[in-house]
Design an enzyme around this catalytic site. Structure first.
Site, short mmCIF file in Angstrom:
data_model
loop_
_atom_site.label_atom_id
_atom_site.label_comp_id
_atom_site.label_asym_id
_atom_site.label_seq_id
_atom_site.Cartn_x
_atom_site.Cartn_y
_atom_site.Cartn_z
CB ILE A 11 -0.93 0.03 1.24
CG1 ILE A 11 -1.67 -1.30 1.40
CG2 ILE A 11 -1.91 1.20 1.15
CD1 ILE A 11 -2.44 -1.42 2.71
CB SER A 15 2.51 9.19 6.23
OG SER A 15 1.94 10.06 5.27
CE1 TYR A 157 -6.55 14.57 -6.29
CE2 TYR A 157 -8.90 14.72 -6.73
CZ TYR A 157 -7.84 14.09 -6.12
OH TYR A 157 -8.04 12.96 -5.37
#
Length: 319
Positions: A11, A15, A157
């Site tokens: 994966i 964090s 994005y």
């Protein structure tokens, strides 16, 4: 009932946020079906994951360094896994960018594309050949509803997620030939540090390069409604992780899966009109002509979710 053999899961972007939630969800699986290799660009940011994983650390979870923007980093990480065997890849690492394009540099745009799109490509160039040889593997990509339908002031994005969706749609045909599974997870708004940072960066953006009307639109329409949209429609990272685990465990996982049923009517507009005019016209009227109805609808949804203890808050921006 025969126990499922342990599956190696790699994966990215663990964090915080969705990546962290998925890593912990799989590592804490009561049936212990997964060995999770949770990766992140900087190991200095592993404290939250270590705390959330608890006793799973060193057992069903290992943390490794991986930067999706660096081929050598990816190669070193994959080579450090026994026999380079990755049964499930969860491509989650990404970055956001909002605002008028006049106020964004080409370098900023390239960084978003390099992380969100080419980051996935680099991962697959390293991992896909081994999966093909074994004729076994599941590629799970955390995409977005913005890979289906663009949203105001999310131009770059959305472009990166559209690229991911088109890439995967093409690759899925080849994957079938090698008995590989490929799934796109498409969340809507998710309350994470990722979104908080995007919002705070938007608040600090220098809008001097934009005309007054565009700058006003971004500040007083988009940013003004940002928190309301998340409070009304937002999911938790844990909710997305729950959906992701179900897709991973599905016998015949779907190619696309949207995690937020509240958002589905908006993306359905895309498929309702082959000309593409319906969703654009609907969003335009919703934002600029029927904004009072739009806000009332958001407040109504928020009230319903509050009453069912499912209301989320972005919190105050950092000063």
């Amino acid at each position: 009932m025969t126990a499922m053999p342990l599956k190696n899961v790699l994966i990215t972007g663990c964090s915080s946020g969705i990546g962290l939630a998925i890593a912990v969800k799989l590592a804490k699986d009561e049936q212990k079906r997964f060995k999770v290799y949770a990766t992140m660009r900087s190991l200095a940011k592993q404290d939250d994951l270590v705390a959330a994983a608890g006793r799973c650390m060193g057992k069903t979870m290992e943390i490794k360094q991986l930067d999706v923007c660096c081929e050598e980093s990816i190669r070193n990480c994959v080579s450090g896994i026994p026999d380079r065997k990755i049964d499930i890849l969860v491509s989650n690492a990404g970055m956001g960018l909002i605002g008028p394009i006049e106020c964004q540099t080409i370098e900023q745009m390239k960084t978003v594309m390099d992380t969100n799109f080419f980051g996935l490509v680099r991962l697959l160039k390293e991992i896909l050949p081994d999966m093909k040889k074994r004729k076994n593997g599941h590629i799970v990509i955390i995409s977005s509803v913005m890979g289906i339908q663009g949203i105001l002031f999310n131009d770059v994005y959305a472009a990166s997620k559209f690229a991911v969706e088109g890439f995967c749609e093409s690759l899925a045909i080849q994957a079938l030939k090698f008995k590989l599974q490929l799934s796109l997870i498409e969340p809507g708004p998710v309350i994470t540090e990722f979104e908080r940072k995007v919002y705070e960066d938007g608040l600090k953006m220098d809008l001097s390069a934009a005309d007054k009307e565009t700058a006003d639109m971004f500040t007083n329409v988009y940013l003004k409604n940002y928190k309301s949209i998340f409070q009304s429609l937002g999911q938790t990272a844990e909710d997305v992780a729950e959906h992701t685990m179900k897709i991973i465990l599905a016998e015949n996982p779907p190619f696309r899966h949207q995690t937020n049923t509240l958002y589905t009517p908006m993306t359905t507009l895309k498929y309702a009109d082959p000309n593409g005019d319906l969703p654009i016209d609907t969003f335009y009227k919703m934002v600029f002509q029927h904004d009072k109805v739009f806000n009332a609808s958001l407040n109504f949804i928020k009230l319903l979710r509050w009453r069912s203890n499912k209301s989320f808050d972005l919190g105050k921006p950092q000063s």
